[in-house]
Each structure stands twice: as C-alpha cells, then as structure tokens.
Design a protein around this motif. Structure first.
Motif, PDB file in Angstrom:
ATOM      1  N   GLY A   1       0.867  -1.181   0.000  1.00 25.20           N
ATOM      2  CA  GLY A   1       0.000   0.000   0.000  1.00 25.20           C
ATOM      3  C   GLY A   1       0.897   1.222   0.000  1.00 25.20           C
ATOM      4  O   GLY A   1       1.559   1.515   0.995  1.00 25.20           O
ATOM      5  N   PHE A   2       0.943   1.938  -1.128  1.00 25.67           N
ATOM      6  CA  PHE A   2       1.944   2.999  -1.255  1.00 25.67           C
ATOM      7  C   PHE A   2       1.584   4.265  -0.497  1.00 25.67           C
ATOM      8  O   PHE A   2       2.434   5.106  -0.258  1.00 25.67           O
ATOM      9  CB  PHE A   2       2.212   3.294  -2.736  1.00 25.67           C
ATOM     10  CG  PHE A   2       3.025   2.214  -3.382  1.00 25.67           C
ATOM     11  CD1 PHE A   2       4.401   2.193  -3.226  1.00 25.67           C
ATOM     12  CD2 PHE A   2       2.418   1.200  -4.110  1.00 25.67           C
ATOM     13  CE1 PHE A   2       5.167   1.187  -3.789  1.00 25.67           C
ATOM     14  CE2 PHE A   2       3.179   0.190  -4.692  1.00 25.67           C
ATOM     15  CZ  PHE A   2       4.556   0.183  -4.529  1.00 25.67           C
ATOM     16  N   TYR A   3       0.302   4.412  -0.129  1.00 26.65           N
ATOM     17  CA  TYR A   3      -0.068   5.585   0.676  1.00 26.65           C
ATOM     18  C   TYR A   3      -0.966   5.122   1.810  1.00 26.65           C
ATOM     19  O   TYR A   3      -2.092   5.567   1.991  1.00 26.65           O
ATOM     20  CB  TYR A   3      -0.752   6.654  -0.189  1.00 26.65           C
ATOM     21  CG  TYR A   3      -0.782   8.008   0.476  1.00 26.65           C
ATOM     22  CD1 TYR A   3       0.393   8.723   0.700  1.00 26.65           C
ATOM     23  CD2 TYR A   3      -1.985   8.578   0.887  1.00 26.65           C
ATOM     24  CE1 TYR A   3       0.374   9.963   1.323  1.00 26.65           C
ATOM     25  CE2 TYR A   3      -2.016   9.822   1.513  1.00 26.65           C
ATOM     26  CZ  TYR A   3      -0.835  10.508   1.720  1.00 26.65           C
ATOM     27  OH  TYR A   3      -0.852  11.744   2.333  1.00 26.65           O
ATOM     28  N   SER A   4      -0.425   4.189   2.580  1.00 25.71           N
ATOM     29  CA  SER A   4      -1.167   3.620   3.683  1.00 25.71           C
ATOM     30  C   SER A   4      -0.190   3.455   4.843  1.00 25.71           C
ATOM     31  O   SER A   4       0.990   3.175   4.621  1.00 25.71           O
ATOM     32  CB  SER A   4      -1.710   2.257   3.256  1.00 25.71           C
ATOM     33  OG  SER A   4      -2.090   1.508   4.383  1.00 25.71           O
ATOM     34  N   LEU A   5      -0.677   3.643   6.048  1.00 26.36           N
ATOM     35  CA  LEU A   5       0.224   3.441   7.192  1.00 26.36           C
ATOM     36  C   LEU A   5       0.367   1.961   7.495  1.00 26.36           C
ATOM     37  O   LEU A   5       1.322   1.531   8.137  1.00 26.36           O
ATOM     38  CB  LEU A   5      -0.294   4.203   8.415  1.00 26.36           C
ATOM     39  CG  LEU A   5      -0.259   5.728   8.233  1.00 26.36           C
ATOM     40  CD1 LEU A   5      -0.852   6.426   9.439  1.00 26.36           C
ATOM     41  CD2 LEU A   5       1.161   6.230   7.970  1.00 26.36           C
ATOM     42  N   ASP A   6      -0.574   1.185   6.985  1.00 29.63           N
ATOM     43  CA  ASP A   6      -0.505  -0.275   7.130  1.00 29.63           C
ATOM     44  C   ASP A   6      -0.057  -0.812   5.776  1.00 29.63           C
ATOM     45  O   ASP A   6      -0.833  -1.343   5.014  1.00 29.63           O
ATOM     46  CB  ASP A   6      -1.899  -0.793   7.509  1.00 29.63           C
ATOM     47  CG  ASP A   6      -1.955  -2.303   7.519  1.00 29.63           C
ATOM     48  OD1 ASP A   6      -0.887  -2.923   7.667  1.00 29.63           O
ATOM     49  OD2 ASP A   6      -3.055  -2.845   7.363  1.00 29.63           O
ATOM     50  N   ASN A   7       1.244  -0.615   5.461  1.00 27.67           N
ATOM     51  CA  ASN A   7       1.655  -0.859   4.077  1.00 27.67           C
ATOM     52  C   ASN A   7       2.142  -2.281   3.805  1.00 27.67           C
ATOM     53  O   ASN A   7       2.651  -2.575   2.751  1.00 27.67           O
ATOM     54  CB  ASN A   7       2.657   0.202   3.614  1.00 27.67           C
ATOM     55  CG  ASN A   7       3.693   0.506   4.660  1.00 27.67           C
ATOM     56  OD1 ASN A   7       4.125  -0.389   5.364  1.00 27.67           O
ATOM     57  ND2 ASN A   7       4.067   1.762   4.782  1.00 27.67           N
TER      58      ASN A   7
END
Ligand code: HEC
Length: 154
Positions: A118-124
C-alpha cells in the motif's frame, strides 16, 4: 576544517521527509473512499506530473513497480518482474479513482491478500521494510505523479 559528518543531519532530514504528509495533502486516515475502495479526490492540490511519476515508478527505493510489473514503455530498464499483471495499457483499463485506490492500498481496493504494498497507507504490508513503519512509502505528490504516468499507458 570541513568535517565529513557535517552533512549527516542534512541527509537524515532529507530521508525522513520522504513519505511525510505535507500541508494541503490528504492524510491516509482522512481519505474518503467510494464504495469502500476507490478514491475520487486527488491526494494533493498539485496536479500529477507524468514525467516525475515515471521516475518514481522506476526508482528501486520508491515505487519499485518494475520489481513486480512488466511495462513495455520502460524498455531501458533490464528486469521487469511478473508477480503482478503487465501494466501495458493499464491507463485504458481503469479510471483514475480506481487507479488511485489501487496504488494507495491494493489490499483495500481489490485483494486483501495482495503482495502489492500500500503505497499511501500506514498499514503498508508486513513484507515492507521496517523503515517505512508509521510512514507512507510514497508521498501524496509522488502517488499523484505515478497516477498521472499510469494514465499515459494506453
Ligand atoms: C511486490 C509486488 C508489487 C509491487 C512492488 C507493485 N505491485 Fe502492482 N500489483 C501487484 C500484484 C500482485 C497485482 C495484482 C492484484 C492482486 O494483488 O491481486 C498488482 C496490480 C496492480 C495494478 C492493477 C493492474 C491490472 O491490470 O489489474 C496496478 C495499476 C498496479 N499494480 C500498479 C502498481 C504501481 C504503480 C506500482 C509501483 C508504485 C506497483 N504496482 C508495485 C504487485 C506489485
């Protein structure tokens, strides 16, 4: 006398700001999803730049998209992985809200088991480097730039 380590703080600062949320950006937690998956609103006020996006796409420390995707528009790079589908023509297959949803967080958009970070997720994703914990892999602007580039792949 010039001290070699004098540059160190500058370099560390530059690295730390890589995935930081800037003023005007939509933070990952504030994204509004359509149908729980797709994202209609751009993540920044500044329109994406396809040329900058191509660089993020290729950069092994940023998008590293070629690690998993074939893309014939980038023949100068030797190795294209095949973990994910070819991105040839992807700009014609999906509209912008879908592309944004997938790049921001593929696990949320299409496949909870996806190997795509996930490139713009805090859970990547657990397979992602520890240095990205608590940060996004790409900045909001880098995502918008990559999206502008993907749209050119028709
Ligand atoms: C670790 C591997 C990996 C990396 C790195 C990766 N992807 Fe993916 N990508 C996938 C996989 C796997 C899929 C298929 C969806 C799924 O997981 O079921 C996919 C699907 C996609 C799709 C949908 C393609 C289609 O035709 O359905 C897009 C668009 C995409 N990726 C863009 C990107 C971009 C842009 C980057 C770099 C910023 C990137 N991916 C990096 C693994 C990866």
């Amino acid at each position: 006398m010039f001290k070699r380590h004098a540059m160190l703080p500058v370099i560390v600062l530059a690295l730390c700001t890589a995935g930081a949320v800037s003023a005007g950006d939509i933070a990952p937690a504030d994204i509004e999803y359509k149908d729980g998956r797709w994202i209609e609103q751009p993540l920044t006020d500044v329109a994406g730049d396809p040329a900058a996006g191509r660089k993020v796409f290729v950069n092994r420390k940023l998008g590293n998209c070629l690690a998993c995707h074939v893309n014939s528009e980038i023949p100068e790079q030797p190795f294209h992985g095949e973990i994910g589908p070819s991105l040839d023509g992807v700009g014609g297959r999906y509209d912008m809200p879908m592309l944004r949803g997938m790049v921001v967080n593929m696990k949320n958009a299409l496949n909870p088991e996806s190997l795509m970070p996930g490139f713009y997720s805090l859970d990547n994703g657990s397979r992602t480097l520890e240095k990205f914990a608590g940060k996004t892999i790409l900045s909001a602007q880098q995502v918008e730039d990559v999206l502008a580039y993907l749209q050119t792949l028709k």
